[in-house]
Design a protein around this motif. Sequence first.
Motif, PDB file in Angstrom:
ATOM      1  N   TRP A 113       1.032  -1.303  -0.057  1.00 20.30           N
ATOM      2  CA  TRP A 113      -0.119  -0.066  -0.265  1.00 20.30           C
ATOM      3  C   TRP A 113       0.783   1.283   0.002  1.00 20.30           C
ATOM      4  O   TRP A 113       0.481   2.247  -0.841  1.00 20.30           O
ATOM      5  CB  TRP A 113      -0.796  -0.012   1.172  1.00 20.30           C
ATOM      6  CG  TRP A 113      -1.820   1.264   1.383  1.00 20.30           C
ATOM      7  CD1 TRP A 113      -2.677   1.594   0.592  1.00 20.30           C
ATOM      8  CD2 TRP A 113      -1.840   1.901   2.395  1.00 20.30           C
ATOM      9  NE1 TRP A 113      -3.311   2.805   1.198  1.00 20.30           N
ATOM     10  CE2 TRP A 113      -2.706   3.045   2.302  1.00 20.30           C
ATOM     11  CE3 TRP A 113      -1.226   2.043   3.857  1.00 20.30           C
ATOM     12  CZ2 TRP A 113      -3.003   4.012   3.080  1.00 20.30           C
ATOM     13  CZ3 TRP A 113      -1.424   2.992   4.646  1.00 20.30           C
ATOM     14  CH2 TRP A 113      -2.314   4.063   4.322  1.00 20.30           C
ATOM     15  N   ARG A 114       1.998   1.100   1.010  1.00 16.11           N
ATOM     16  CA  ARG A 114       2.797   2.339   0.832  1.00 16.11           C
ATOM     17  C   ARG A 114       3.539   2.756  -0.479  1.00 16.11           C
ATOM     18  O   ARG A 114       3.675   3.706  -0.937  1.00 16.11           O
ATOM     19  CB  ARG A 114       3.859   2.446   2.085  1.00 16.11           C
ATOM     20  CG  ARG A 114       3.370   2.326   3.366  1.00 16.11           C
ATOM     21  CD  ARG A 114       2.537   3.651   3.641  1.00 16.11           C
ATOM     22  NE  ARG A 114       3.623   4.671   3.578  1.00 16.11           N
ATOM     23  CZ  ARG A 114       3.326   6.049   3.540  1.00 16.11           C
ATOM     24  NH1 ARG A 114       1.837   6.455   3.654  1.00 16.11           N
ATOM     25  NH2 ARG A 114       4.140   7.012   3.447  1.00 16.11           N
ATOM     26  N   ALA A 124       1.075   3.833  -2.986  1.00 16.41           N
ATOM     27  CA  ALA A 124       0.591   5.357  -2.782  1.00 16.41           C
ATOM     28  C   ALA A 124       1.649   6.244  -3.091  1.00 16.41           C
ATOM     29  O   ALA A 124       1.427   7.189  -3.894  1.00 16.41           O
ATOM     30  CB  ALA A 124       0.336   5.407  -1.410  1.00 16.41           C
ATOM     31  N   LYS A 161      -3.692   4.600  -8.741  1.00 16.61           N
ATOM     32  CA  LYS A 161      -4.979   4.744  -8.041  1.00 16.61           C
ATOM     33  C   LYS A 161      -5.490   3.330  -7.637  1.00 16.61           C
ATOM     34  O   LYS A 161      -5.204   2.388  -8.111  1.00 16.61           O
ATOM     35  CB  LYS A 161      -6.011   5.287  -9.449  1.00 16.61           C
ATOM     36  CG  LYS A 161      -5.625   6.459  -9.966  1.00 16.61           C
ATOM     37  CD  LYS A 161      -6.553   7.029 -11.159  1.00 16.61           C
ATOM     38  CE  LYS A 161      -6.343   8.217 -11.727  1.00 16.61           C
ATOM     39  NZ  LYS A 161      -7.308   8.467 -12.768  1.00 16.61           N
ATOM     40  N   ALA A 200      -4.759   2.184  -4.620  1.00 16.18           N
ATOM     41  CA  ALA A 200      -3.835   1.659  -4.347  1.00 16.18           C
ATOM     42  C   ALA A 200      -4.196   0.750  -3.024  1.00 16.18           C
ATOM     43  O   ALA A 200      -3.630  -0.332  -2.869  1.00 16.18           O
ATOM     44  CB  ALA A 200      -2.690   2.704  -3.457  1.00 16.18           C
ATOM     45  N   SER A 201      -5.166   1.133  -2.163  1.00 15.59           N
ATOM     46  CA  SER A 201      -5.585   0.015  -1.223  1.00 15.59           C
ATOM     47  C   SER A 201      -6.128  -1.054  -1.697  1.00 15.59           C
ATOM     48  O   SER A 201      -5.888  -2.379  -1.246  1.00 15.59           O
ATOM     49  CB  SER A 201      -6.502   0.568  -0.235  1.00 15.59           C
ATOM     50  OG  SER A 201      -7.579   1.148  -0.935  1.00 15.59           O
TER      51      SER A 201
END
Length: 383
Positions: free
Chosen positions: A132-133, A136, A141, A143-144
């Motif tokens: 996720w990091r 991001a 887009k 990302a989660s």
Amino acid sequence: MAKQREQSLLFDAPGPKALRKIRVANIIAACVFALFVIAVLMRLSNPPEGENQLSSVLWNPAIETEAWVDFYLPGLWMTLKASMLAVVGSIIFGLFFGLCRLLPNFIIRSISAVIVEFCRAVPVLMLMIFLWRAFALSGMKEASYWAVVLALIMYNGSVVAELVRAGVGNLPNGQREASLALGLSEYQSLTQIEMPQAIIAMMPAAVTQLVVVLKDTALGSIIMYTDLLQESRRLGSMYFNILQTLSVAAVIYFLICLALSWFAEWLPAHLKNRTAAPTEADPVAPIAIMDPSNVNQMAVADEVKELPYGGTPRKYHVHHRGTNASIHHWRRTRYIQGYDEHHLKTGDETEENLKNAQSNFGNKSKNKPKDNHKDIKKDNPKA
């Protein structure tokens, strides 16, 4: 009955005294559990601080139509969306790296082993946070969403890879030896002979892994993924009924996982019925010309009970000996007697001759006395 037989193999069946003790223990356990449930409900209805958690004021917002349309159903769709993509990716990941771990090439096998063991060792939540990091920071887009899907693919795909490797390892060694003896290479034996059998064998365990994938999507709420758990928490924070909304979400998770568990129990029996070979081979009529001793050949015993195609039922088996012991004469005799619908004619045979032979055979069988069968047995004891 099958379950009772399996249990009898594990331990001895309890006697009357043991059954009485088990019944008493079950009653005591049920009473204790009922008292515990009553105590919890009393505590919820009269908490030391706050409102009554069983009141309709808190439960109505959690089960009304607006809650389902705006929170539960969108969250459930996001959960299923991530789960389905993760399942497909896990199967592809597992089949690829499971195959690579079985290849004879040492380098490919070692690299695949490192990747699989790494994905199995790192917790799923840590994989989600790192991905996720990374997504991001790269400006991706959703990302989660992709972090949840990729983390689930990596972890569950490594489990599927081990299932594939274990399925191939449990196959008899004769499978590979026979394929190599037929001229197949090790790669062809692995992909064409062993892998299909291993996939069928591991299918029930792979289905149970779907439950793990579905439940692990709830970890995505920590990285702000709007799944069912996240939407339930949002609804609870609006009406200050977090306990009620999470209870509804838990029931939804339970029903979906229960359906998957039933499917996992049904699948092995279905695969067993679809892949099981017949226990008895179909009877094959003997070919007298293949008998080097040229002894009497007898047709299949079940033919006595057959309904012939317009012919007269036989009372005894037809024997072929001497020059008549050939597949041609055997087929011709069966056709004349009405047991075969078609006959391979030769150049000197016509349809009229065969029909005349059939009619003559029928007339002879009608005019034949009843004691002919006994006379034949006397002349030929093998009849």
